[in-house]
Design a protein around this motif. Structure first.
Motif, PDB file in Angstrom:
ATOM      1  N   CYS A 285       2.846 -98.724  31.497  1.00 56.51           N
ATOM      2  CA  CYS A 285       3.573 -98.861  30.227  1.00 56.51           C
ATOM      3  C   CYS A 285       3.312 -97.729  29.239  1.00 56.51           C
ATOM      4  CB  CYS A 285       3.243-100.212  29.582  1.00 56.51           C
ATOM      5  SG  CYS A 285       1.539-100.328  29.009  1.00 56.51           S
ATOM      6  N   HIS A 286       2.595 -96.675  29.649  1.00 54.07           N
ATOM      7  CA  HIS A 286       2.347 -95.550  28.719  1.00 54.07           C
ATOM      8  C   HIS A 286       2.131 -94.285  29.541  1.00 54.07           C
ATOM      9  CE1 HIS A 286       0.072 -93.987  24.904  1.00 54.07           C
ATOM     10  NE2 HIS A 286       0.266 -92.960  25.734  1.00 54.07           N
ATOM     11  N   THR A 287       3.170 -93.455  29.634  1.00 52.16           N
ATOM     12  CA  THR A 287       3.021 -92.160  30.312  1.00 52.16           C
ATOM     13  C   THR A 287       3.772 -91.071  29.550  1.00 52.16           C
ATOM     14  OG1 THR A 287       4.966 -91.822  31.758  1.00 52.16           O
ATOM     15  CG2 THR A 287       3.343 -93.469  32.492  1.00 52.16           C
ATOM     16  N   HIS A 288       3.296 -89.854  29.788  1.00 47.43           N
ATOM     17  CA  HIS A 288       3.997 -88.662  29.290  1.00 47.43           C
ATOM     18  C   HIS A 288       4.297 -87.817  30.538  1.00 47.43           C
ATOM     19  CE1 HIS A 288       1.972 -89.091  25.134  1.00 47.43           C
ATOM     20  NE2 HIS A 288       1.207 -89.841  25.896  1.00 47.43           N
ATOM     21  N   LEU A 289       4.960 -88.415  31.540  1.00 48.77           N
ATOM     22  CA  LEU A 289       4.972 -87.721  32.828  1.00 48.77           C
ATOM     23  C   LEU A 289       6.037 -86.653  32.981  1.00 48.77           C
ATOM     24  CD1 LEU A 289       7.311 -88.961  34.854  1.00 48.77           C
ATOM     25  CD2 LEU A 289       5.655 -90.758  35.188  1.00 48.77           C
TER      26      LEU A 289
ATOM     27  N   VAL B 283       8.260 -93.674  29.972  1.00 48.17           N
ATOM     28  CA  VAL B 283       8.158 -92.209  29.895  1.00 48.17           C
ATOM     29  C   VAL B 283       8.489 -91.785  28.469  1.00 48.17           C
ATOM     30  CG1 VAL B 283       9.014 -90.006  30.779  1.00 48.17           C
ATOM     31  CG2 VAL B 283       8.871 -91.970  32.317  1.00 48.17           C
ATOM     32  N   LYS B 284       7.627 -90.940  27.898  1.00 44.86           N
ATOM     33  CA  LYS B 284       7.821 -90.509  26.511  1.00 44.86           C
ATOM     34  C   LYS B 284       8.365 -89.091  26.448  1.00 44.86           C
ATOM     35  CE  LYS B 284       3.531 -92.979  25.438  1.00 44.86           C
ATOM     36  NZ  LYS B 284       4.086 -94.237  24.934  1.00 44.86           N
ATOM     37  N   SER B 285       9.083 -88.796  25.379  1.00 41.45           N
ATOM     38  CA  SER B 285       9.357 -87.398  25.044  1.00 41.45           C
ATOM     39  C   SER B 285       8.128 -86.899  24.270  1.00 41.45           C
ATOM     40  CB  SER B 285      10.632 -87.298  24.208  1.00 41.45           C
ATOM     41  OG  SER B 285      10.417 -87.849  22.916  1.00 41.45           O
TER      42      SER B 285
ATOM     43  N   LEU C 185       2.777 -97.278  18.868  1.00 44.99           N
ATOM     44  CA  LEU C 185       2.082 -96.161  18.207  1.00 44.99           C
ATOM     45  C   LEU C 185       0.788 -95.806  18.931  1.00 44.99           C
ATOM     46  CD1 LEU C 185       2.337 -94.342  15.668  1.00 44.99           C
ATOM     47  CD2 LEU C 185       0.949 -96.020  14.436  1.00 44.99           C
ATOM     48  N   HIS C 186       0.559 -94.469  19.088  1.00 40.46           N
ATOM     49  CA  HIS C 186      -0.769 -93.972  19.458  1.00 40.46           C
ATOM     50  C   HIS C 186      -1.637 -94.137  18.212  1.00 40.46           C
ATOM     51  CE1 HIS C 186       1.565 -91.867  22.563  1.00 40.46           C
ATOM     52  NE2 HIS C 186       0.447 -91.495  23.152  1.00 40.46           N
ATOM     53  N   ALA C 187      -2.561 -95.059  18.243  1.00 38.40           N
ATOM     54  CA  ALA C 187      -3.303 -95.397  17.029  1.00 38.40           C
ATOM     55  C   ALA C 187      -4.799 -95.449  17.292  1.00 38.40           C
ATOM     56  CB  ALA C 187      -2.837 -96.759  16.506  1.00 38.40           C
TER      57      ALA C 187
ATOM     58  N   ASP D  83      -1.564 -98.312  20.953  1.00 36.06           N
ATOM     59  CA  ASP D  83      -2.103 -97.717  22.174  1.00 36.06           C
ATOM     60  C   ASP D  83      -3.331 -96.852  21.900  1.00 36.06           C
ATOM     61  OD1 ASP D  83       0.596 -98.601  22.453  1.00 36.06           O
ATOM     62  OD2 ASP D  83       0.794 -97.429  24.288  1.00 36.06           O
ATOM     63  N   HIS D  84      -4.236 -96.839  22.830  1.00 41.68           N
ATOM     64  CA  HIS D  84      -5.575 -96.203  22.742  1.00 41.68           C
ATOM     65  C   HIS D  84      -6.530 -97.169  22.035  1.00 41.68           C
ATOM     66  CE1 HIS D  84      -4.763 -92.218  24.406  1.00 41.68           C
ATOM     67  NE2 HIS D  84      -3.648 -92.200  23.718  1.00 41.68           N
ATOM     68  N   VAL D  85      -6.402 -97.239  20.689  1.00 41.92           N
ATOM     69  CA  VAL D  85      -7.110 -98.207  19.834  1.00 41.92           C
ATOM     70  C   VAL D  85      -8.629 -98.255  19.999  1.00 41.92           C
ATOM     71  CG1 VAL D  85      -5.130 -99.680  19.379  1.00 41.92           C
ATOM     72  CG2 VAL D  85      -6.503-100.165  21.404  1.00 41.92           C
TER      73      VAL D  85
ATOM     74  N   THR E 289      -1.784 -95.385  32.601  1.00 43.48           N
ATOM     75  CA  THR E 289      -2.402 -94.104  32.988  1.00 43.48           C
ATOM     76  C   THR E 289      -2.460 -93.108  31.840  1.00 43.48           C
ATOM     77  OG1 THR E 289      -0.279 -93.176  33.688  1.00 43.48           O
ATOM     78  CG2 THR E 289      -1.634 -94.250  35.399  1.00 43.48           C
ATOM     79  N   ASP E 290      -1.499 -93.173  30.870  1.00 41.04           N
ATOM     80  CA  ASP E 290      -1.339 -92.112  29.864  1.00 41.04           C
ATOM     81  C   ASP E 290      -1.049 -90.778  30.548  1.00 41.04           C
ATOM     82  OD1 ASP E 290      -1.160 -91.033  27.313  1.00 41.04           O
ATOM     83  OD2 ASP E 290      -3.317 -90.875  26.988  1.00 41.04           O
ATOM     84  N   CYS E 291      -0.537 -90.811  31.770  1.00 41.60           N
ATOM     85  CA  CYS E 291      -0.295 -89.594  32.562  1.00 41.60           C
ATOM     86  C   CYS E 291       0.244 -88.463  31.686  1.00 41.60           C
ATOM     87  CB  CYS E 291       0.697 -89.922  33.686  1.00 41.60           C
ATOM     88  SG  CYS E 291       1.141 -88.500  34.691  1.00 41.60           S
TER      89      CYS E 291
END
Ligand code: DI6
Ligand code: FE
Length: 397
Positions: free
Chosen positions: A65-69, A134-136, A235-237, A258-260, A310-312
């Motif tokens: 649920c969280h990647t920058h692939l 997938v994030k921009s 949010l990356h927080a 996310d992260h937290v 993964t935060d890939c």
């Protein structure tokens, strides 16, 4: 399709993992129509051709649920620099970090980005992943942000996988706006969000709320536009410091924070009240050699759902393995193997707002993973070992 003699980690019943021994799963089209003990299988779901799984474990298809692939280039040299003493934040402030990937991504063609992304997606699929966010955020100009999101959408036409996109224009300040983050938000990030939304490229809106990125006032302006457009936020927080991003996310009813790592017990309460998921990213914690642990016990105490992903990405988590992420979630953050598996199935799905997957029960999408193991705890236990036996995506394998 009828699966028989499975050991189901259903997350849809009582007991650990919602475990159902000697179970059957009946699938019609892309949906699960029945799941339960073999002995209770109704006559109408019996089929001539059943697939006997011989006691193998079946889980929901995994959700990352969280990647920058989608990105250009790689950052192996920064990995070297960090090992020679530089910190992630120093590298970022010196024009490296996210901004160096921005240069490589702007220079890459859509075909090049897609080809690179598919290699990472294939590694995930090989581990039973069926849904990927997938994030921009490596374009930081309208043209490249849109290119990244189009490439992300294209993945789903090339592979049997669901892709959810997040617009992450507020990821970093690009060199041309250096020292002017407010100008970047108002003149680029928000207009790019509107353009991407108009093209149907955005499922959710994300941001990086951090000293090296954007503060809560800047993120609020982006989230106000998300709300106006009817888009959910995340949010990356609280990754590297406590800036109040988690409380902000909760105020906007975010899908997730996310992260937290630096979140407080009050933040945990706010997430619980908002029904937001805490997405834990042990790959980034590991890669950056962080020491601040996310407040896992506070999340448990307040009933906050915890997802794992993964935060890939090429900088802080160059990793495409959700199985390794599960192991790290247990070893580094002290999650139980059951919490780790819930984190990459039902809670990962919740972090994407996907109510139709992540559990094995009637009405859910038939996204399943069949594993050559005897007990679900084995998925988080081993390191560098992939026991996937079969993957079923929307009722097809
Ligand atoms: N936090 C992260 O972990 C990634 N993005 C973010 O906001 C890192 C992205 C990178 O270093 O390229
Ligand atoms: Fe991230």
């Amino acid at each position: 399709m009828l699966l028989t003699h499975a050991r189901l980690a259903s997350f849809a019943g009582p007991g650990r993992y919602g475990l159902i021994e000697d179970a059957a799963v009946a699938i019609t089209g892309d949906r699960i129509v029945w799941a339960g003990p073999m002995s209770d299988l109704p006559e109408q779901h019996r089929r001539d051709e059943a697939r006997d799984l011989q006691g193998r474990v079946v889980t929901p298809g995994l959700v990352d649920c969280h990647t920058h692939l989608v990105f250009g280039g790689n950052r192996a040299q920064e990995f070297e620099m960090r090992l020679e003493g530089a910190t992630y934040e120093e590298i970022a402030r010196a024009g490296g970090g996210i901004v160096s990937t921005v240069g490589a991504t702007r220079a890459a063609s859509a075909e090049g980005l897609l080809g690179d992304a598919l290699r990472r997606v294939d590694a995930m699929i090989a581990e039973g992943v069926t849904s990927i966010e997938v994030k921009s955020g490596y374009g930081l100009d309208t043209e490249t942000e849109l290119r990244m999101l189009r490439v992300a959408r294209q993945i789903a036409s090339q592979r049997d996988v669901t892709i959810c996109t997040s617009f992450l224009g507020a990821h970093a300040v690009p060199p041309e706006y250096s020292g002017n983050p407010d100008g970047y938000i108002d003149e680029v990030a928000i207009p790019a969000l509107r353009a991407a939304h108009a093209e149907g490229l955005v499922d959710a809106v994300d941001g990086f709320c951090e000293g090296i990125a954007f503060d809560t006032a800047q993120m609020t302006r982006v989230f106000d536009v998300a709300r106006e457009l009817g888009l959910p936020v995340k949010l990356h927080a609280e990754q590297l410091s406590h800036l109040g991003g988690t409380a902000l996310a909760a105020r906007f009813g975010a899908l997730s924070a996310d992260h937290v790592e630096y979140a407080t017990p009050e933040d945990a309460r706010a997430l619980a009240d908002a029904g937001s998921v805490a997405v834990l990213l042990p790959g980034a914690f590991y890669t950056l050699h962080e020491t601040q642990m996310p407040p896992v016990q506070a999340f448990r105490d307040h009933g906050v759902a915890m997802a794992l992903a993964t935060d890939c990405n090429p900088g802080s988590s160059p990793m495409a393995s959700l199985l390794l992420t599960m192991n790290m979630g247990c070893t580094l953050f002290r999650l139980t193997p059951e919490e780790a598996l819930a984190g990459v199935t039902c809670h990962g799905a919740a972090a994407l707002g996907l109510a139709d997957r992540g559990r094995i029960k009637p009405g859910q999408r038939a996204d399943l993973a069949v594993w050559d193991i005897e007990h679900p705890a084995e998925l988080a236990y081993r390191i560098g070992f992939n026991p996937l036996h079969a993957r079923i995506f929307g009722g097809r394998s």
